[in-house]
Design a protein around this motif. Structure first.
Motif: not given
Length: 232
Positions: A166, A203-204, A207-208, A210-211, A221
């Protein structure tokens, strides 16, 4: 004028905001980078292509035309290595055009006469086996600014790996925030590297990512759909 071309084929665009559009792809041989996730390794070497003239290329493209054709995609390799060839092809034909580029050749990009869409890859340091100096991001920023200045339809693509962190995505976003106006409305496409099944336990992270990007820019995505469909 000639250029080394690996293949010319008709298929559906499997990446980015033109996903699902029928295109004719002109794949050039030769690239100025060597990304470790590259799925067209043969395109990295100039010698893997066959020298074709603009006229020969046009003839092959016309033979592939279909009623659902949306546009021509210049891909590779790195198409901007052959900017004069591309300009001559566009001058002699009447299609919509997509340029797929790594964005590291802004001086070449500035020579493009006309283009309808540009897909610009934003590379990450981990994309290279030797963690090459990350100066290429400066050139990608220059290319982005040039395209914005000329009001080109552009989207950026960031290929992420299961190993991507991230903090790397945050670094990219912070730099884009400094250089790219929020009202420029440039979509950022996060593209999970293929094969997609290796993301089952990661997959988590998606989402991180994208946020993080969605905090400032429009984000999507989108995996490589042509890989899922098992088509070229």
């Amino acid at each position: 004028m000639n250029a080394p071309i690996i293949e010319i084929f008709s298929s559906f665009q499997g990446e980015g905001i033109l996903i699902g559009r029928r295109q004719i792809f002109i794949r050039f041989a030769g690239c100025n980078l060597s990304c470790k996730y590259c799925d067209t390794i043969e395109s990295q070497s100039v010698t893997s292509g066959t020298e074709l003239s603009v006229e020969e290329t046009i003839k092959k493209v016309k033979a592939l035309e279909t009623s659902d054709l949306h546009s021509i995609s210049f891909t590779g390799g790195e198409p901007l290595l052959y900017v004069d060839f591309i300009n001559e092809f566009m001058d002699k034909t009447d299609y919509n055009f997509l340029l797929e580029t790594n964005g590291t050749l802004p001086d070449f990009l500035s020579k493009i006469n006309q283009i309808d869409y540009v897909s610009l890859d934003i590379k990450l340091p981990e994309h290279f086996d030797n963690e090459m100096e990350y100066e290429i991001f400066e050139d990608e920023i220059k290319s982005l600014k040039l395209l914005i200045e000329h009001n080109i339809n552009i989207y950026c693509k960031v290929v992420v790996l299961p190993s991507t962190e991230s903090k790397t995505i945050k670094m990219i976003l912070e730099r884009l925030k400094d250089e790219i106006p929020k009202n420029s409305n440039i979509p950022i496409v996060i593209q999970p590297s293929s094969p997609i099944n290796k993301w089952k336990i990661h997959t988590k992270k998606l989402f991180e990512f994208s946020e993080i990007i969605g905090d400032y820019l429009d984000v999507l995505m989108i995996p490589q759909v042509h890989k899922i469909l098992d088509i070229e």
